[in-house]
Write an enzyme that holds these catalytic residues in place. Structure first.
Site, PDB file in Angstrom:
ATOM      1  N   SER A 244       0.651  26.869  15.639  1.00 56.23           N
ATOM      2  CA  SER A 244       0.480  26.198  14.344  1.00 56.23           C
ATOM      3  C   SER A 244      -0.021  24.789  14.580  1.00 56.23           C
ATOM      4  CB  SER A 244       1.817  26.183  13.614  1.00 56.23           C
ATOM      5  OG  SER A 244       2.319  24.868  13.533  1.00 56.23           O
ATOM      6  N   LYS A 245      -0.815  24.304  13.643  1.00 62.18           N
ATOM      7  CA  LYS A 245      -1.322  22.950  13.830  1.00 62.18           C
ATOM      8  C   LYS A 245      -0.645  22.006  12.844  1.00 62.18           C
ATOM      9  CE  LYS A 245      -5.140  23.572  16.684  1.00 62.18           C
ATOM     10  NZ  LYS A 245      -6.443  24.140  16.484  1.00 62.18           N
ATOM     11  N   ARG A 246       0.513  22.450  12.328  1.00 61.09           N
ATOM     12  CA  ARG A 246       1.211  21.544  11.419  1.00 61.09           C
ATOM     13  C   ARG A 246       1.588  20.301  12.189  1.00 61.09           C
ATOM     14  NH1 ARG A 246       5.420  25.320   8.813  1.00 61.09           N
ATOM     15  NH2 ARG A 246       5.962  25.160  10.995  1.00 61.09           N
TER      16      ARG A 246
END
Ligand code: GLU
Length: 474
Positions: A244-246
């Protein structure tokens, strides 16, 4: 030929674990070969630019000790070159102007999708007459420049990690190389710059591997030598989905802000897709420069596991405290930055929690009970195998003994032995003495041992807290 690698981020967001790994592998390979590690800002996608992202990337690289060599290049400063190069390809009939509107392209795509075809440009503008093109250009009609993929060819590429790749040219689309805003696309700018900057090794994420055949064709169109290509495996979540690139989960800046040591981030990120060939896990940046090898990069996706990162961080903190080498002072300073209440006592805080902490930001909460005794219920003082009366007597005995302890002896070993002797030489069990003392001095059911806490609190505050507990017991 001097080895040159480059890190080529697009300033479209924060620096995340994946970009740090790409930068690190480029840095390691360059330094290992006495080469240059270059930085190029790929800011041609104007709609996705994030203000401050470029500065942030540079700052983090410097913070992590991955200082780029030479001048930092920026693609928006080189627009003329890309335009000239695209025009050169037009002259050589390797590229063509395309005036198709986005509506037409949308229609085309929808039609192809409805017919279960792979969407692809239909070369509508490929054979426009010179007059038509001149007229449209004179009228300033919106246009892009497309690169013409050669027909009926098998394009072969080679990657150091993924091996040989071949693609049929009919499966490739005539890609846009110059956009209607006059900016180049990534593909064109990337090839021209890597050539001009004399990059010998292109090391980047696996997501760019599908672009490699197009790049190979562009290199050929310009008659440039190919660099060596090294694509790094995907980063995955523990459930094997794409990482995830959160921001909160993977931003390097956030990890630093939580008190992960930069040496730890470097060490851990190095192990994402690379291994030393044996089971060693701890490496400094200098050691990584020596040990790194492209041959030991894996193809399989690498799992980014926060628990492993926490393990690394606690291991580093523990070792620094144990070895008390040069990094100890830095650790003390960093620790102080994370404390609200005991800024002046980082060494004592680490003595108490150094073997328990995962990342330094946890220390503020961990030490809160030392600053202010949390409220607790009287019953909590009574161990499950003890009773109120025994607890009261055990605590009183402990209080009287501790009160006579000299200030100079007030340290954890001595205090611990004192309490142990009390238990051994009386009818009280540890549950009658150690348990209520822990609650009395910490207010918590889980904490470091009472002797350690009392060492930190000092004699006066410790006795105060025990007195309060005795008062509660009535
Ligand atoms: N600008 C691209 C990125 O941010 C770089 C890809 C490359 O290294 O060629 O991922």
């Amino acid at each position: 030929m001097k080895t040159k690698t480059r890190f080529a981020p697009s300033p479209t967001g924060y620096m995340h674990i994946g970009s740090l790994r790409t930068a690190l592998f480029n840095y390691l390979y360059a330094k290992q070969n006495d080469g240059d590690f270059l930085l190029r800002i790929e800011d041609t996608d104007r709609s996705r630019l994030v203000p401050g992202a470029e500065e942030n990337m540079i700052e983090i690289l410097n913070k992590m000790g991955l200082n780029p060599d030479g001048k930092i290049e920026k693609q928006s400063d080189r627009l003329k070159k890309y335009n000239k190069a695209a025009e050169k390809l037009i002259k050589e009939k390797k590229a063509y102007y395309c005036f198709c509107s986005s509506e037409r392209l949308d229609e085309l795509r929808k039609g192809q999708q409805a017919n279960k075809q792979v969407p692809k440009y239909d070369r509508h503008c490929c054979d426009l007459s010179e007059e038509d093109i001149d007229k449209k250009l004179k009228e300033d009609e919106n246009h892009v420049i497309r690169f013409k993929i050669p027909d009926n060819e098998i394009i072969k590429a080679e990657d150091m990690v993924y091996g040989k790749i071949s693609v049929k040219s009919e499966d490739l689309d005539d890609l846009v190389i110059l956009k209607s805003d006059g900016y180049p696309t990534y593909h064109l700018a990337n090839i021209l710059d890597d050539h001009e900057m004399k990059v010998t090794h292109v090391i980047r994420g696996e997501e760019w591997l599908p672009s490699l055949p197009k790049h190979i064709l562009l290199y050929r169109a310009f008659d440039y030598d190919l660099p060596t290509f090294v694509h790094l495996p995907l980063l995955l979540n523990p459930d094997k989905s794409k990482l995830s690139k959160r921001q909160g989960d993977v931003a390097v800046e956030d990890f630093l802000a939580k008190g992960y040591l930069k040496e730890v981030l470097i060490n851990y990120v190095a192990m994402l897709g690379w291994n030393p060939g044996d089971d060693r896990e701890i490496f400094s940046l200098e050691e990584l420069i020596k040990e790194f090898s492209i041959a030991n990069i894996n193809k399989a996706g690498a799992v980014f596991d926060i628990n492993k990162l926490n393990w690394y961080n606690s291991e580093y903190v523990r070792q620094i405290i144990e070895n008390k080498d040069d990094s100890y002072k830095t650790l003390l300073n960093t620790t102080a930055e994370f404390l609200t209440n005991f800024k002046d006592r980082p060494e004592d805080v680490l003595k108490l929690f150094g073997s328990r902490v995962e990342y330094l930001a946890q220390l503020d909460e961990m030490t809160a009970f030392l600053h202010k005794l949390p409220r607790y219920e009287t019953e909590e003082l009574v161990f499950k195998k003890s009773d109120l009366n025994k607890t009261k007597q055990g605590m009183k005995l402990a209080y009287d003994k501790l009160e006579t302890t000299k200030d100079k002896d007030w340290e954890k070993e001595f205090l611990h032995t004192t309490l142990e002797n009390l238990v051994n030489n009386s009818d009280f069990s540890p549950g009658d003495i150690f348990w209520p003392l822990r609650i009395a001095v910490s207010g918590l059911q889980k904490s470091p041992s009472p002797a350690e806490i009392m060492d930190f609190l000092g004699k006066e505050e410790s006795l105060n807290r025990i007195k309060q507990a005795l008062d509660k017991l009535g």
